[in-house]
Scaffold this motif. Sequence first.
Motif, PDB file in Angstrom:
ATOM      1  N   UNK A   1      -9.158 -12.077   9.086  1.00 35.54           N
ATOM      2  CA  UNK A   1      -8.891 -12.475  10.464  1.00 35.54           C
ATOM      3  C   UNK A   1      -9.126 -13.972  10.657  1.00 35.54           C
ATOM      4  N   UNK A   2      -8.424 -14.537  11.626  1.00 31.40           N
ATOM      5  CA  UNK A   2      -8.658 -15.913  12.050  1.00 31.40           C
ATOM      6  C   UNK A   2      -9.285 -15.879  13.446  1.00 31.40           C
ATOM      7  N   UNK A   3     -10.447 -16.483  13.590  1.00 31.67           N
ATOM      8  CA  UNK A   3     -11.168 -16.520  14.868  1.00 31.67           C
ATOM      9  C   UNK A   3     -11.354 -17.991  15.229  1.00 31.67           C
ATOM     10  N   UNK A   4     -10.704 -18.432  16.297  1.00 30.14           N
ATOM     11  CA  UNK A   4     -10.720 -19.847  16.656  1.00 30.14           C
ATOM     12  C   UNK A   4     -11.039 -20.025  18.131  1.00 30.14           C
ATOM     13  N   UNK A   5     -11.936 -20.944  18.428  1.00 33.98           N
ATOM     14  CA  UNK A   5     -12.264 -21.261  19.806  1.00 33.98           C
ATOM     15  C   UNK A   5     -11.227 -22.167  20.443  1.00 33.98           C
ATOM     16  N   UNK A   6     -11.218 -22.164  21.778  1.00 36.16           N
ATOM     17  CA  UNK A   6     -10.262 -23.007  22.498  1.00 36.16           C
ATOM     18  C   UNK A   6     -10.925 -23.591  23.740  1.00 36.16           C
ATOM     19  N   UNK A   7     -10.923 -24.910  23.837  1.00 33.01           N
ATOM     20  CA  UNK A   7     -11.361 -25.634  25.032  1.00 33.01           C
ATOM     21  C   UNK A   7     -10.202 -26.513  25.462  1.00 33.01           C
ATOM     22  N   UNK A   8      -9.663 -26.242  26.625  1.00 30.44           N
ATOM     23  CA  UNK A   8      -8.427 -26.888  27.058  1.00 30.44           C
ATOM     24  C   UNK A   8      -8.521 -28.409  27.049  1.00 30.44           C
ATOM     25  N   UNK A   9      -9.694 -28.955  27.402  1.00 25.36           N
ATOM     26  CA  UNK A   9      -9.823 -30.403  27.551  1.00 25.36           C
ATOM     27  C   UNK A   9      -9.706 -31.145  26.223  1.00 25.36           C
ATOM     28  N   UNK A  10      -9.742 -30.414  25.113  1.00 24.74           N
ATOM     29  CA  UNK A  10      -9.534 -31.035  23.806  1.00 24.74           C
ATOM     30  C   UNK A  10      -8.073 -31.028  23.384  1.00 24.74           C
ATOM     31  N   UNK A  11      -7.197 -30.607  24.283  1.00 26.37           N
ATOM     32  CA  UNK A  11      -5.774 -30.520  23.970  1.00 26.37           C
ATOM     33  C   UNK A  11      -4.936 -31.263  25.014  1.00 26.37           C
ATOM     34  N   UNK A  12      -5.480 -32.353  25.532  1.00 26.76           N
ATOM     35  CA  UNK A  12      -4.790 -33.069  26.605  1.00 26.76           C
ATOM     36  C   UNK A  12      -3.433 -33.616  26.181  1.00 26.76           C
ATOM     37  N   UNK A  13      -3.246 -33.854  24.889  1.00 22.87           N
ATOM     38  CA  UNK A  13      -1.949 -34.339  24.407  1.00 22.87           C
ATOM     39  C   UNK A  13      -0.838 -33.325  24.643  1.00 22.87           C
ATOM     40  N   UNK A  14      -1.197 -32.080  24.948  1.00 18.01           N
ATOM     41  CA  UNK A  14      -0.202 -31.030  25.171  1.00 18.01           C
ATOM     42  C   UNK A  14       0.001 -30.724  26.657  1.00 18.01           C
ATOM     43  N   UNK A  15      -0.774 -31.375  27.518  1.00 21.97           N
ATOM     44  CA  UNK A  15      -0.757 -31.022  28.933  1.00 21.97           C
ATOM     45  C   UNK A  15       0.613 -31.262  29.573  1.00 21.97           C
ATOM     46  N   UNK A  16       1.195 -32.426  29.363  1.00 22.09           N
ATOM     47  CA  UNK A  16       2.469 -32.737  30.023  1.00 22.09           C
ATOM     48  C   UNK A  16       3.560 -31.758  29.613  1.00 22.09           C
ATOM     49  N   UNK A  17       3.621 -31.448  28.329  1.00 18.49           N
ATOM     50  CA  UNK A  17       4.629 -30.492  27.848  1.00 18.49           C
ATOM     51  C   UNK A  17       4.414 -29.132  28.487  1.00 18.49           C
ATOM     52  N   UNK A  18       3.170 -28.679  28.514  1.00 18.34           N
ATOM     53  CA  UNK A  18       2.876 -27.366  29.086  1.00 18.34           C
ATOM     54  C   UNK A  18       3.209 -27.335  30.572  1.00 18.34           C
ATOM     55  N   UNK A  19       2.853 -28.392  31.307  1.00 23.32           N
ATOM     56  CA  UNK A  19       3.143 -28.433  32.744  1.00 23.32           C
ATOM     57  C   UNK A  19       4.650 -28.371  33.009  1.00 23.32           C
ATOM     58  N   UNK A  20       5.421 -29.082  32.202  1.00 22.40           N
ATOM     59  CA  UNK A  20       6.880 -29.064  32.398  1.00 22.40           C
ATOM     60  C   UNK A  20       7.427 -27.659  32.204  1.00 22.40           C
ATOM     61  N   UNK A  21       6.950 -26.974  31.190  1.00 22.85           N
ATOM     62  CA  UNK A  21       7.431 -25.617  30.924  1.00 22.85           C
ATOM     63  C   UNK A  21       7.045 -24.680  32.067  1.00 22.85           C
ATOM     64  N   UNK A  22       5.807 -24.761  32.526  1.00 26.95           N
ATOM     65  CA  UNK A  22       5.333 -23.898  33.605  1.00 26.95           C
ATOM     66  C   UNK A  22       6.064 -24.207  34.910  1.00 26.95           C
ATOM     67  N   UNK A  23       6.307 -25.494  35.172  1.00 27.56           N
ATOM     68  CA  UNK A  23       7.022 -25.866  36.388  1.00 27.56           C
ATOM     69  C   UNK A  23       8.451 -25.342  36.359  1.00 27.56           C
TER      70      UNK A  23
END
Length: 335
Positions: free
Chosen positions: A270-292
């Motif tokens: 298994x792969x077990x990986x943590x996720x903290x959104x604030x460490x992925x800010x380089x992806x924020x604009x792309x994600x916001x565009x898709x959600x919008x």
Amino acid sequence: MRYLNHQIILKRRTDGLPCAGDFSLGEQWIDGCGAGEVLVRNYYLSVDPAQKGWMGSAVNYASAVVGQPMRALAVGEVLVSQAEGFSVGDFVVGWLGWQEYACVTTDKIQTKVDPTVAPLRYALGALGLNGLTAYIALNDILSPDPEDTVLVSTAAGGVGSIVGQLAKRRGCHIVGLTSSDAKARLCCCEYGYDRVVNYTASDWLQQLKAACPNGVDRYFDMVGGWITDEVIGLMNHSGVHAQVGTAAVEGWSPVPLAPRRERAVLVKELTHKGFIAFNHEHRFDHARRHLLDMIDCGALNYREDIRDGLASAPAALVSLYEGTNTGKTLVRLVD
């Protein structure tokens, strides 16, 4: 101009579930702001499960400060600006805290917000931390294939409700866990889930096994604890487990005891990986565009639990752990 600022102050640390007694009311006069600062009038305050961790004494990626306004994201309007790039009348989202006004340096601002594109409050939810967490953790960590079984905990919450819809668009079999039969029906009717199990039922594990006859390929985990202890046994070989939260763990001091998972991780690879959104800010604009885009075409269902008035913030946080909220929880200060 002077502003009387009412605040919700973190009174003490707690290593258990938050309660109203952990906070106190405060006030201060604000006369303006200094060089490099902006004064923001908060319109909406965010209420998030992560705040429990920020209040605790255990090591965490962020911490609230005792004696200061409770750490929180908020969206509001710039009233005074002494900072380059920000003008009076701009709307911004950032670390503005549980208070009516915030005088902050620009490093506390996440982004500007255009209120003509979407309602301001969406900057804290569907287009904010909830939506960004759902989109990035699902696509970048879990990255499910079509027909994979994706299990999502707190499926009716601000994050889980979006994860279900995104995973359905990828062609997955979506199974959720939630705290009531009413929430389970909501997830199936509005959020794209194929099956949802009420984990408060005595036979919830048997129901979950029936809902995942081919096992679990991807696990979007916002609870950890005793629920995840059981889910690990249902994971398929080469399954991926994204640890996005630990809401089912009451406290981390002392460290809670639990069944060991190493053997399952080893044997099933298994792969077990943590996720903290604030460490992925380089992806924020792309994600916001898709959600919008999804919002604009009516493809994203989204609910909010809005409380009115600053004083309602502590009770709103408590409600997250009582399971009485539905969707993203916000505190409204200005219509």
